[in-house]
Enzyme design. Structure first.
Site, mmCIF file in Angstrom:
data_model
loop_
_atom_site.group_PDB
_atom_site.id
_atom_site.type_symbol
_atom_site.label_atom_id
_atom_site.label_comp_id
_atom_site.label_asym_id
_atom_site.label_seq_id
_atom_site.Cartn_x
_atom_site.Cartn_y
_atom_site.Cartn_z
ATOM 1 N N TYR A 1 -0.143 -0.961 -12.198
ATOM 2 C CA TYR A 1 -1.581 -0.846 -12.451
ATOM 3 C C TYR A 1 -1.887 -0.183 -13.789
ATOM 4 C CZ TYR A 1 -1.728 -2.160 -7.559
ATOM 5 O OH TYR A 1 -1.540 -2.828 -6.368
ATOM 6 N N GLY B 1 0.770 -1.244 0.000
ATOM 7 C CA GLY B 1 0.000 0.000 0.000
ATOM 8 C C GLY B 1 0.798 1.288 0.000
ATOM 9 N N TYR C 1 -10.168 6.380 -11.726
ATOM 10 C CA TYR C 1 -10.062 7.031 -10.413
ATOM 11 C C TYR C 1 -9.861 8.535 -10.525
ATOM 12 C CZ TYR C 1 -8.280 2.239 -9.717
ATOM 13 O OH TYR C 1 -8.091 0.887 -9.746
ATOM 14 N N CYS D 1 -13.651 5.576 -28.102
ATOM 15 C CA CYS D 1 -14.888 6.338 -28.303
ATOM 16 C C CYS D 1 -15.642 6.587 -27.010
ATOM 17 C CB CYS D 1 -15.759 5.594 -29.304
ATOM 18 S SG CYS D 1 -14.880 5.366 -30.831
ATOM 19 N N GLU D 2 -15.039 7.327 -26.130
ATOM 20 C CA GLU D 2 -15.672 7.735 -24.873
ATOM 21 C C GLU D 2 -15.026 9.031 -24.434
ATOM 22 O OE1 GLU D 2 -16.526 5.411 -21.671
ATOM 23 O OE2 GLU D 2 -16.511 3.495 -22.732
ATOM 24 N N PRO E 1 4.279 -5.235 -0.914
ATOM 25 C CA PRO E 1 4.236 -4.017 -1.726
ATOM 26 C C PRO E 1 4.052 -4.335 -3.197
ATOM 27 C CG PRO E 1 6.499 -4.557 -1.163
ATOM 28 C CD PRO E 1 5.638 -5.588 -0.485
ATOM 29 N N GLY E 2 3.289 -3.515 -3.883
ATOM 30 C CA GLY E 2 3.124 -3.657 -5.326
ATOM 31 C C GLY E 2 3.601 -2.383 -6.007
ATOM 32 N N ARG E 3 2.739 -1.362 -5.939
ATOM 33 C CA ARG E 3 3.003 -0.098 -6.636
ATOM 34 C C ARG E 3 4.402 0.464 -6.345
ATOM 35 N NH1 ARG E 3 -1.331 3.487 -7.678
ATOM 36 N NH2 ARG E 3 -2.420 2.433 -5.979
HETATM 37 N N1 LLP Z 1 -1.868 -6.781 -0.795
HETATM 38 C C1 LLP Z 1 -3.200 -6.793 -0.996
HETATM 39 C C2 LLP Z 1 -4.022 -7.762 -0.281
HETATM 40 C C3 LLP Z 1 -3.782 -5.882 -1.896
HETATM 41 O O1 LLP Z 1 -5.100 -5.895 -2.087
HETATM 42 C C4 LLP Z 1 -2.959 -4.962 -2.593
HETATM 43 C C5 LLP Z 1 -3.543 -4.016 -3.553
HETATM 44 C C6 LLP Z 1 -1.572 -5.003 -2.346
HETATM 45 C C7 LLP Z 1 -1.071 -5.902 -1.441
HETATM 46 C C8 LLP Z 1 -0.618 -4.077 -3.034
HETATM 47 O O2 LLP Z 1 -0.879 -2.733 -2.780
HETATM 48 P P1 LLP Z 1 0.132 -1.614 -3.348
HETATM 49 O O3 LLP Z 1 1.446 -1.772 -2.619
HETATM 50 O O4 LLP Z 1 0.302 -1.850 -4.797
HETATM 51 O O5 LLP Z 1 -0.542 -0.359 -3.052
HETATM 52 N N2 LLP Z 1 -5.685 -0.388 -9.253
HETATM 53 C C9 LLP Z 1 -5.455 0.559 -8.176
HETATM 54 C C10 LLP Z 1 -4.751 -0.070 -7.013
HETATM 55 C C11 LLP Z 1 -5.474 -1.267 -6.427
HETATM 56 C C12 LLP Z 1 -4.756 -1.923 -5.273
HETATM 57 C C13 LLP Z 1 -5.435 -3.164 -4.840
HETATM 58 N N3 LLP Z 1 -4.777 -3.927 -3.820
HETATM 59 C C14 LLP Z 1 -4.687 1.764 -8.733
HETATM 60 O O6 LLP Z 1 -4.401 1.783 -9.928
HETATM 61 O O7 LLP Z 1 -4.399 2.701 -8.012
#
Ligand code: LLP
Length: 424
Positions: free
Chosen positions: A378, A244, A324, A350-351, A282-284
């Site tokens: 993402y 997150g 978003y 087309c939107e 972590p993802g993002r």
């Molecule tokens: N763990 C769980 C259980 C999650 O649901 C998520 C993200 C993560 C880890 C990773 O979170 P991050 O570190 O990436 O913030 N599509 C949206 C973001 C959706 C995130 C969903 N869950 C965007 O483009 O902002």
């Protein structure tokens, strides 16, 4: 001109580089729209987490929903990273990248029986279970398969992550996790179930979080629960504190991964839980600022109210603005010595919702290349084929090397698997 985000994407003179590669040159070589990722930037972001956790039993589990391309997974795997998955499809990607499933945690609020079976068969490290119903189903699937599911309960700490409502997940009103108030009972129930081995506790409160406070509040609530659960003789081996952490798209000032992890570890130690294994998801923050999307300017379309800069990338490539209202940086790959005009940067879909950026000052002409910044997370993983647009190609760079890691989708790819009706 300095850019927000990664130091690995920067101008040299009037030319935009990622690592040691000119983005305009990559666009000429591979075509557009084109995602380009810096492996150097990804590994640096991972390294910050790993350094902060050094000396402890830990595993950083990359939340691969952010960018699930096989080469991205492979690069992280080679750097000792684990993985957080949320579907059977993501599990198959992990396996296709040659990754050991014992480094994988399986999250998600709606796992199917078939997904559970497959994950048990290959031996994932842990299931993050989000409801009593899921726990019961997992117990029955595991027992039938003659296997044991290692389980961590995802608890919902009811903490406001102070982020966009669509990506806030740790509030009572969200669908995620087991309510704080029922967690102890669900753990006790878990001890009675066949095929279930409790190994930890998990929480994740949202995404694009730019302050440490919600993390520390959630951590306190989780540690309270750990103490309550263990008072019933149930041992929790690991703490999974989710992902997150936000990134800088424009002027956000999120804490660095090092600072955030240090603050969390200090709280964990202060409360006497320092011996536990720590997992993060972590993802993002591992990939977001390591990538850009390069797009060609097709037409400039001056208007009475607005000027439009029509590019060859669209909402099917980058859904975040349409979905978003997210702000993504957009800059030229080659700077022009001309006065800028204000444009809405839009795609061919087309939107009217198909916009990448609004009211952007740009000095551009048709044929120029633009880079959408912070597009490593993402974007490709949320790309669609809307308007029968093939998904973009992807390139990974490291220094001056550039490798095509995904071919551009062709029309034939789009209707593979479709069938015409029989003759009347
Ligand atoms: N763990 C769980 C259980 C999650 O649901 C998520 C993200 C993560 C880890 C990773 O979170 P991050 O570190 O990436 O913030 N599509 C949206 C973001 C959706 C995130 C969903 N869950 C965007 O483009 O902002």
């Amino acid at each position: 001109m300095t850019l927000p985000g990664s130091p690995h994407v920067a101008y040299r003179g009037d030319t935009l580089f990622i690592d040691d590669c000119s983005l305009a040159e990559l666009a000429r070589r591979f075509g557009t729209p084109l995602f380009v990722y810096s492996r150097t930037a990804m590994l640096a972001a991972l390294g910050a987490y790993q350094r902060a956790l050094a000396g402890r039993d830990h595993l950083v589990c990359y939340a691969m929903k952010a960018n699930s391309s096989l080469a991205v997974l492979q690069a992280f795997d080679r750097a000792e990273c684990g993985f957080d998955i949320v579907s059977g499809g993501e599990l198959e990607r992990v396996l296709a990248a040659g990754i050991d499933p014992n480094k994988v945690v399986f999250s998600g609020v709606g796992k199917t029986r078939a997904e559970m079976q497959r994950a048990l068969e290959v031996g994932v490290m842990c299931f993050n279970v989000e409801s009593e119903s899921e726990l019961d189903l997992l117990s029955s699937v595991a027992s039938q398969a003659g296997r044991t599911a290692r389980v961590s309960l995802r608890v919902n700490p009811d903490v406001d992550a102070l982020t966009h409502p669509y990506i806030s997940t740790g509030l009572k009103g969200n669908k995620f996790g087991i309510a704080h108030a029922s967690a102890v009972d669900v753990y006790r129930h878990a001890t009675t179930l066949a095929g279930i081995e409790i190994v930890g506790i998990d929480c994740h409160i949202g995404s694009q979080i730019t302050e440490a406070r919600p993390y520390l509040d959630a951590l306190d609530r989780v540690l309270d629960l750990v103490e309550a659960v263990e008072s019933h003789g149930i041992r929790l081996h690991h703490l999974d504190l989710g992902g997150g952490l936000g990134i800088r798209y424009t002027d956000e000032q999120p804490p660095s991964a090092d600072a955030l992890v240090a603050a969390m570890l200090a709280r964990i130690d202060a409360r006497g839980h320092g011996q536990r294994k720590i997992l993060l998801e972590p993802g993002r923050s591992l990939v977001g600022n390591a990538g850009v999307l390069v797009s060609e300017v097709l037409h400039l379309k001056p208007g009475e109210d607005k000027n439009f800069c029509v590019v060859d990338a669209a909402m099917n490539d980058v859904a975040r603005p349409a979905m978003y209202g997210a702000w993504m940086g957009i800059v030229p790959c080659t700077l022009r010595d001309a006065p800028p005009m204000t444009f809405d940067v839009v795609g061919p879909v087309c939107e009217s919702g198909d916009w990448l950026g609004r009211d952007r000052a740009l000095a551009v002409q048709a044929g120029d290349m633009l880079a959408v910044l912070s597009a490593g997370a993402y974007c490709m993983s949320m790309a669609s084929n809307y308007n029968s647009r093939g998904r973009a190609a992807e390139v990974m760079v490291a220094g001056s090397n550039a490798w095509l890691i995904r071919e551009r989708e062709l029309p034939g790819d789009l209707f593979r698997g479709e069938h015409l009706l029989p003759a009347d």
